[in-house]
Design a protein around this motif. Structure first.
Motif, mmCIF file in Angstrom:
data_model
loop_
_atom_site.group_PDB
_atom_site.id
_atom_site.type_symbol
_atom_site.label_atom_id
_atom_site.label_comp_id
_atom_site.label_asym_id
_atom_site.label_seq_id
_atom_site.Cartn_x
_atom_site.Cartn_y
_atom_site.Cartn_z
ATOM 1 N N TYR A 48 -80.475 -33.878 -8.512
ATOM 2 C CA TYR A 48 -81.497 -33.024 -9.109
ATOM 3 C C TYR A 48 -81.408 -31.654 -8.460
ATOM 4 O O TYR A 48 -81.438 -31.528 -7.236
ATOM 5 N N GLU A 49 -81.297 -30.642 -9.337
ATOM 6 C CA GLU A 49 -81.311 -29.269 -8.853
ATOM 7 C C GLU A 49 -82.585 -28.623 -9.380
ATOM 8 O O GLU A 49 -82.993 -28.897 -10.512
ATOM 9 N N ALA A 50 -83.209 -27.785 -8.586
ATOM 10 C CA ALA A 50 -84.474 -27.185 -9.019
ATOM 11 C C ALA A 50 -84.474 -25.682 -8.798
ATOM 12 O O ALA A 50 -83.836 -25.177 -7.872
ATOM 13 N N HIS A 80 -92.131 -34.381 -6.985
ATOM 14 C CA HIS A 80 -90.803 -34.538 -7.583
ATOM 15 C C HIS A 80 -89.755 -34.372 -6.490
ATOM 16 O O HIS A 80 -89.873 -33.515 -5.633
ATOM 17 N N ALA A 91 -87.770 -40.767 -8.178
ATOM 18 C CA ALA A 91 -87.475 -39.372 -8.505
ATOM 19 C C ALA A 91 -88.750 -38.559 -8.669
ATOM 20 O O ALA A 91 -88.780 -37.368 -8.379
ATOM 21 N N ILE A 121 -86.303 -28.302 -13.474
ATOM 22 C CA ILE A 121 -85.527 -29.235 -12.661
ATOM 23 C C ILE A 121 -84.426 -29.783 -13.565
ATOM 24 O O ILE A 121 -84.679 -30.067 -14.736
ATOM 25 N N TRP A 122 -83.230 -29.879 -13.022
ATOM 26 C CA TRP A 122 -82.084 -30.336 -13.821
ATOM 27 C C TRP A 122 -81.436 -31.539 -13.145
ATOM 28 O O TRP A 122 -81.247 -31.555 -11.926
ATOM 29 N N LYS A 123 -81.068 -32.491 -14.003
ATOM 30 C CA LYS A 123 -80.516 -33.754 -13.504
ATOM 31 C C LYS A 123 -79.058 -33.873 -13.903
ATOM 32 O O LYS A 123 -78.714 -33.732 -15.076
ATOM 33 N N LYS A 124 -78.228 -34.139 -12.926
ATOM 34 C CA LYS A 124 -76.808 -34.383 -13.206
ATOM 35 C C LYS A 124 -76.510 -35.839 -12.877
ATOM 36 O O LYS A 124 -76.812 -36.294 -11.773
ATOM 37 N N TRP A 133 -74.469 -32.996 -17.035
ATOM 38 C CA TRP A 133 -75.829 -32.445 -16.926
ATOM 39 C C TRP A 133 -76.636 -33.037 -18.074
ATOM 40 O O TRP A 133 -76.317 -32.817 -19.244
#
Lengths: 138, 80
Positions: A48-50, A80, A91, A121-124, A133
């Motif tokens: 997770y990138e935020a 989060h 998560a 927030i992005w989930k890979k 992604w």
């Protein structure tokens, strides 16, 4: 109101304790966890990138919108996680407390659904044979 | 004016860096910025959605940018 973005494991008990209120007869929590498959592929781990400042701002905004919509809401906790997560890790947790259960379910669902639409927030997903992604492409 | 743009997730991969610095005419709108970026980086056109945030809020396409604005590209979010 407890709003947090963290790279540390989420303490579910602490989140539930944070929404305890004398006026609340109902506590409702949604706990999002990492599962081992996605669209038929085996997931090994997630990242997770935020956009931290905006993510926290938007999480707070969503919680405030819920508060306006359900004025009887006593307490709200939204935490989060970001960084690398493995199968079974928590998560996200959304917890709310209200006098009665109906509003508790409704507010909790509203918060998690809206978070998934607006919070930066992005989930890979990482599989044994690749990475994607989530939701980036139609 | 000089704009600094933060990139996240897949936009960071499409552009190949985590921050972009570019010069734009005074009063450049969000829409013009998006068009400029999409023509320079065609991969941005392939996304499910593509938004711009200014100062931690989603920006309307007619918003006119200022040099001091904190600007970020927002590909489809996938938290939760």
């Amino acid at each position: 109101m407890l709003i947090e973005l963290t790279d540390q494991p989420i303490d579910v008990a602490a989140a539930l304790a944070a929404v305890q209120a004398d006026g609340a007869g109902a506590v409702n929590a949604f706990i999002g966890t990492v599962r081992n498959q996605s669209t038929g592929r085996s997931v090994v781990r997630l990242e997770y990138e935020a956009y931290d400042s905006m993510a926290v701002h938007q999480m707070r905004k969503v919680a405030e919108q819920a508060q306006e919509r359900w004025p009887m809401l006593q307490q709200i906790a939204v935490i989060h996680r970001k960084g690398t997560l493995y199968i079974g890790d928590v998560a996200v947790i959304v917890a709310v407390s209200t006098p009665h259960r109906a509003e508790s379910f409704a507010a909790c669902q509203y918060i998690i659904d809206t978070i998934k639409q607006v919070v930066t927030i992005w989930k890979k997903e990482f599989y044994e044979d690749g990475q994607v992604w989530v939701a980036a492409h139609p | 004016m000089n704009l600094r743009i933060a990139l996240f997730g897949i936009t960071k991969e499409i552009v190949g860096q985590s921050q972009l610095e570019l010069t734009a005419p005074e009063g450049q709108s969000v829409e013009q910025l998006m068009q400029q970026l999409q023509s320079t980086y065609p991969g941005l056109r392939q996304l499910t959605s593509f938004a711009v945030a200014v100062n931690n809020e989603y920006a309307a396409t007619d918003y006119r940018l200022h040099e001091r604005d904190e600007i970020a590209l927002i590909p489809p979010v996938s938290g939760g």
